[in-house]
Design an enzyme around this catalytic site. Structure first.
Site, PDB file in Angstrom:
ATOM      1  N   GLY A 168       0.797  -1.216   0.000  1.00  8.23           N
ATOM      2  CA  GLY A 168       0.000   0.000   0.000  1.00  8.23           C
ATOM      3  C   GLY A 168       0.833   1.271   0.000  1.00  8.23           C
ATOM      4  O   GLY A 168       0.338   2.339  -0.360  1.00  8.23           O
ATOM      5  N   SER A 180       6.276   4.309   4.901  1.00  8.14           N
ATOM      6  CA  SER A 180       5.881   3.107   5.641  1.00  8.14           C
ATOM      7  C   SER A 180       4.959   3.490   6.782  1.00  8.14           C
ATOM      8  O   SER A 180       5.356   4.221   7.695  1.00  8.14           O
ATOM      9  CB  SER A 180       7.118   2.393   6.188  1.00  8.14           C
ATOM     10  N   LYS A 181       3.748   2.985   6.706  1.00  7.04           N
ATOM     11  CA  LYS A 181       2.775   3.301   7.752  1.00  7.04           C
ATOM     12  C   LYS A 181       3.319   2.887   9.122  1.00  7.04           C
ATOM     13  O   LYS A 181       3.299   3.662  10.067  1.00  7.04           O
ATOM     14  CB  LYS A 181       1.455   2.569   7.448  1.00  7.04           C
ATOM     15  N   THR A 182       3.829   1.677   9.205  1.00  6.83           N
ATOM     16  CA  THR A 182       4.283   1.159  10.506  1.00  6.83           C
ATOM     17  C   THR A 182       5.739   1.521  10.801  1.00  6.83           C
ATOM     18  O   THR A 182       6.171   1.512  11.937  1.00  6.83           O
ATOM     19  CB  THR A 182       4.202  -0.374  10.505  1.00  6.83           C
ATOM     20  N   PHE A 183       6.498   1.786   9.771  1.00  4.33           N
ATOM     21  CA  PHE A 183       7.946   1.984   9.838  1.00  4.33           C
ATOM     22  C   PHE A 183       8.640   0.779  10.479  1.00  4.33           C
ATOM     23  O   PHE A 183       9.659   0.908  11.155  1.00  4.33           O
ATOM     24  CB  PHE A 183       8.315   3.284  10.567  1.00  4.33           C
ATOM     25  N   THR A 184       8.085  -0.386  10.245  1.00  2.00           N
ATOM     26  CA  THR A 184       8.720  -1.620  10.736  1.00  2.00           C
ATOM     27  C   THR A 184       8.873  -2.624   9.594  1.00  2.00           C
ATOM     28  O   THR A 184       9.375  -3.720   9.813  1.00  2.00           O
ATOM     29  CB  THR A 184       7.865  -2.290  11.832  1.00  2.00           C
ATOM     30  N   THR A 185       8.428  -2.280   8.394  1.00  2.80           N
ATOM     31  CA  THR A 185       8.422  -3.255   7.299  1.00  2.80           C
ATOM     32  C   THR A 185       9.850  -3.575   6.851  1.00  2.80           C
ATOM     33  O   THR A 185      10.606  -2.686   6.461  1.00  2.80           O
ATOM     34  CB  THR A 185       7.579  -2.712   6.125  1.00  2.80           C
ATOM     35  N   GLU A 234      11.360  -5.032   4.305  1.00  2.00           N
ATOM     36  CA  GLU A 234      11.850  -4.694   2.966  1.00  2.00           C
ATOM     37  C   GLU A 234      12.146  -3.198   2.850  1.00  2.00           C
ATOM     38  O   GLU A 234      13.184  -2.783   2.343  1.00  2.00           O
ATOM     39  CB  GLU A 234      10.796  -5.057   1.907  1.00  2.00           C
ATOM     40  N   GLY A 240      -3.423   0.616   4.576  1.00  2.49           N
ATOM     41  CA  GLY A 240      -2.318   0.733   3.606  1.00  2.49           C
ATOM     42  C   GLY A 240      -2.811   0.825   2.171  1.00  2.49           C
ATOM     43  O   GLY A 240      -2.444   1.731   1.421  1.00  2.49           O
ATOM     44  N   ARG A 241      -3.692  -0.100   1.775  1.00  3.72           N
ATOM     45  CA  ARG A 241      -4.131  -0.136   0.375  1.00  3.72           C
ATOM     46  C   ARG A 241      -5.155   0.947   0.050  1.00  3.72           C
ATOM     47  O   ARG A 241      -5.600   1.052  -1.096  1.00  3.72           O
ATOM     48  CB  ARG A 241      -4.648  -1.528   0.005  1.00  3.72           C
ATOM     49  N   GLU A 244      -6.569  -8.423  -1.309  1.00  5.21           N
ATOM     50  CA  GLU A 244      -6.208  -8.325   0.102  1.00  5.21           C
ATOM     51  C   GLU A 244      -7.454  -8.021   0.942  1.00  5.21           C
ATOM     52  O   GLU A 244      -7.560  -8.427   2.090  1.00  5.21           O
ATOM     53  CB  GLU A 244      -5.139  -7.238   0.309  1.00  5.21           C
ATOM     54  N   HIS A 249      -3.562 -10.203 -28.210  1.00  6.21           N
ATOM     55  CA  HIS A 249      -2.626 -11.048 -28.967  1.00  6.21           C
ATOM     56  C   HIS A 249      -2.031 -12.124 -28.080  1.00  6.21           C
ATOM     57  O   HIS A 249      -1.014 -12.712 -28.422  1.00  6.21           O
ATOM     58  CB  HIS A 249      -1.529 -10.166 -29.582  1.00  6.21           C
ATOM     59  N   LYS A 268       5.675 -13.651   6.964  1.00  2.40           N
ATOM     60  CA  LYS A 268       6.604 -12.645   7.499  1.00  2.40           C
ATOM     61  C   LYS A 268       7.310 -13.192   8.726  1.00  2.40           C
ATOM     62  O   LYS A 268       8.518 -13.062   8.885  1.00  2.40           O
ATOM     63  CB  LYS A 268       5.833 -11.388   7.928  1.00  2.40           C
TER      64      LYS A 268
HETATM   65  C1  G6Q Z   1      -2.090  -2.841   2.744  1.00  7.08           C
HETATM   66  C2  G6Q Z   1      -1.232  -3.744   3.458  1.00  7.08           C
HETATM   67  C3  G6Q Z   1       0.214  -3.773   2.995  1.00  7.08           C
HETATM   68  C4  G6Q Z   1       1.058  -2.629   3.531  1.00  7.08           C
HETATM   69  C5  G6Q Z   1       2.528  -2.983   3.304  1.00  7.08           C
HETATM   70  C6  G6Q Z   1       3.467  -1.877   3.734  1.00  7.08           C
HETATM   71  O1  G6Q Z   1      -3.249  -2.636   3.007  1.00  7.08           O
HETATM   72  O2  G6Q Z   1      -1.350  -3.501   4.796  1.00  7.08           O
HETATM   73  O3  G6Q Z   1       0.336  -3.806   1.598  1.00  7.08           O
HETATM   74  O4  G6Q Z   1       0.720  -1.437   2.913  1.00  7.08           O
HETATM   75  O5  G6Q Z   1       2.836  -4.163   3.989  1.00  7.08           O
HETATM   76  O6  G6Q Z   1       3.297  -1.569   5.083  1.00  7.08           O
HETATM   77  P1  G6Q Z   1       3.944  -0.300   5.718  1.00  7.08           P
HETATM   78  O7  G6Q Z   1       3.383   0.895   5.036  1.00  7.08           O
HETATM   79  O8  G6Q Z   1       3.646  -0.348   7.169  1.00  7.08           O
HETATM   80  O9  G6Q Z   1       5.435  -0.390   5.438  1.00  7.08           O
END
Ligand code: G6Q
Length: 545
Positions: free
Chosen positions: A153, A203-208, A210, A265-266, A351, A382, A510
């Site tokens: 997201g 990053s919403k959580t700032f823990t992802t 990747e 996120g999405r 999702e 095609h 994960k």
């Molecule tokens: C979306 C999901 C997922 C999320 C990613 C990134 O609805 O929750 O796709 O957006 O895992 O997460 P962060 O923004 O926390 O890094």
């Protein structure tokens, strides 16, 4: 009583049997008004849904189902900030992010609109400074490239919008890095100059894992040339809900653009996660995107169910998934700018509706989300269209196109649109044996050859599609289009009584990855594994050492 035992569900099942004998060709022949009766305009979007396997009775039964499932009340619950994401006990308010009215929106008795407006103003100020060249890199040069580091997201939405609005991109060049495969980051950074590059860590959580690894590598790459930590402040900004995480990474909180836990996120491209969009096309166009989504929100909230575009799309999806056992849905944008749109809708839909228990935790006894796939036309024609036309699966299709292009090669557009219309017509009408025989006779084949070829040359037709048209793919229209699919997804989740806003299914992989990473690096076992996984880990270790 479960939904599948209800009278309305049973009535839909019986009705579906009666439709088996009908062909769309006949339905059009019987009703000259079918196109005008089964089409509608909502904001900038026009939907023709007449090429669906439906009659007035189907629609009336589906609308009754929506009513009985309490759709209008549930929609209002979302808009008014109720905690409809029950498993995470959160409100769901992406609609507040694009609330262009003066109306307050409350979460826990607090109006969230002042915070939303504050962050929009901060995005405006920052994007204007970067785009005008007033914001400078550490060596005094303006920013020319922006790298958004985020995933899921925090990547798909802004990446899709920036691609769709290529004609409006008049700011710095935007790049998106999401994959933890270092090749992704390298493919972008190898062509950039750190002096003129801005990194957005989204990053919403700032823990992802990747995103943080990509961000650390980008920081290292930057400091190799910039040398001094103090320069980070001019080259790294964060989009997040987690202030402590942002600070721990070393980003100045003044360079943080905040959003909130009630933004999924999405569903987040309307929030600070949209900063790359504002940098690419300017804040005015970003606000126009919000305006378009707001127009769709109002339509969704106010139009009666039978004339409500997201409701109709959602119910048609339910019709095919639950009563025709359709397992996939294809999305075919005839607009190259929408080349990331299918991936975006794939996440939004799969999702959100990939659930097998109800909100109350009971197993469902009906199908829920389907597989979303597709690509821009005319490429697919095609490739995989053969299966759409003559395969054994029923695959409902959404065809999407602008009537005016946003590029200078305007002579291409009638060709594109002709193909677009030809495909929906071919899927619906098919080709009868009589038509195929007449063609073969005209081509001068022998009677034996004609009989041998005939089965291959017939098209059953009767394959359903929606046609979505709009004037041109500008920010306002794109905003409405995205919101349409968001609400379609919500409608389906409400019918199925599932939570469209959590995603627990992505957690297990994960968790395991964290343990396996240690096992690969430190050659120690931390987790019990099945024999296959254990064998594979050993196989990799042996070849890496
Ligand atoms: C979306 C999901 C997922 C999320 C990613 C990134 O609805 O929750 O796709 O957006 O895992 O997460 P962060 O923004 O926390 O890094």
């Amino acid at each position: 009583m479960t939904m599948t035992h209800s009278a309305i569900w049973q009535a839909l099942q019986t009705h579906r049997q009666t439709l088996s004998a009908l062909h769309l060709r006949d339905l059009f022949a019987q009703d000259p008004q079918r196109f005008s009766r089964y089409s509608l305009q909502a904001g900038p979007l026009f939907l023709d849904y007449s090429k669906n396997l439906i009659t007035d009775e189907t629609l009336s039964l589906l609308v009754s189902l929506a009513q009985q499932r309490g759709l209008p009340k549930a929609v209002e619950a979302m808009f008014s900030g109720e905690k409809i994401n029950r498993s995470e006990q959160r409100a769901v308010l992406h609609t507040a992010l694009r609330n262009r009215s003066t109306q307050a929106v409350f979460v826990d008795n607090r109006d969230v609109m002042p915070d939303i407006r504050r962050v929009l103003a901060q995005m405006d100020q920052f994007s204007t400074a970067v785009r005008s060249g007033q914001w400078r890199g550490y060596s005094g040069k303006p920013i020319e490239d922006v790298v958004n580091i985020g995933i899921g997201g925090s990547d798909l939405g802004p990446a899709m919008v920036c691609a769709a609005l290529a004609a409006d991109c008049d700011g710095p060049r935007l790049h998106f890095v999401s994959n933890v495969d270092g090749a992704h980051l390298w493919s972008v950074l190898k062509n950039l100059n750190p002096e003129q590059t801005l990194f957005i860590v989204a990053s919403k959580t700032f823990t992802t894992q990747e995103t943080l690894l990509n961000a650390h590598s980008a920081r290292h790459w930057f400091l190799q040339q910039a040398r001094e930590e103090k320069f980070i402040a001019r080259h790294f900004v964060a989009l997040s809900t987690n202030r402590a995480g942002v600070v721990a990474f070393g980003i100045d909180p003044a360079n943080m653009f905040e959003f909130w836990d009630w933004v999924g996120g999405r569903y987040s491209l309307w929030s600070a996660i949209g900063l790359p969009i504002a940098l690419a096309v300017g804040m005015q166009r970003f606000e126009s995107l919000l305006d378009g989504a707001y127009a769709m929100d109002q339509h969704f909230r106010e139009a009666p169910l039978h004339a409500n575009m997201p409701v109709l799309l959602g119910l048609l999806g339910v019709w095919y998934i639950n009563f025709f056992q359709a397992q996939t849905q294809v999305i075919l944008p005839y607009d190259q700018g929408l080349h990331r749109f299918v991936s975006y809708i794939q996440q939004l839909s799969m999702e959100s509706t990939g659930k097998s228990v109800t909100n109350a935790g009971q197993p469902v006894d009906y199908a829920t989300g389907s597989i979303v796939w597709g690509s821009p036309g005319t490429n697919g024609q095609h490739a995989y269209f053969q299966l759409l036309h003559q395969g054994t699966l029923l695959i409902p299709a959404d065809f999407i196109a602008p009537i005016r292009p946003r590029h200078p090669f305007t002579a291409h557009h009638p060709v594109l649109l002709a193909n677009f219309l030809a495909q929906t017509e071919a899927l619906m009408t098919g080709k009868t044996a009589a038509q195929a025989r007449a063609e073969l006779q005209q081509q001068g084949h022998t009677p034996e050859r004609i009989e041998a070829l005939l089965p291959h040359k017939c098209f059953a037709g009767n394959r359903p599609s929606n046609t979505l048209l709009f004037d041109t793919l500008d920010p306002y229209t794109l905003g409405a289009l995205i919101a349409l699919y968001e609400h379609k997804t919500l409608v389906q989740s409400l019918i199925w009584d599932i939570n469209a806003f959590d995603q627990w299914g992505v957690e297990l992989g994960k968790q395991l990855a964290r343990g396996i990473e240690k096992e690969l690096l430190e050659a120690q076992w931390t987790l019990p594994h099945d024999a296959s996984t254990q064998g594979l880990i050993q196989w990799i270790r042996a070849r890496q050492s």
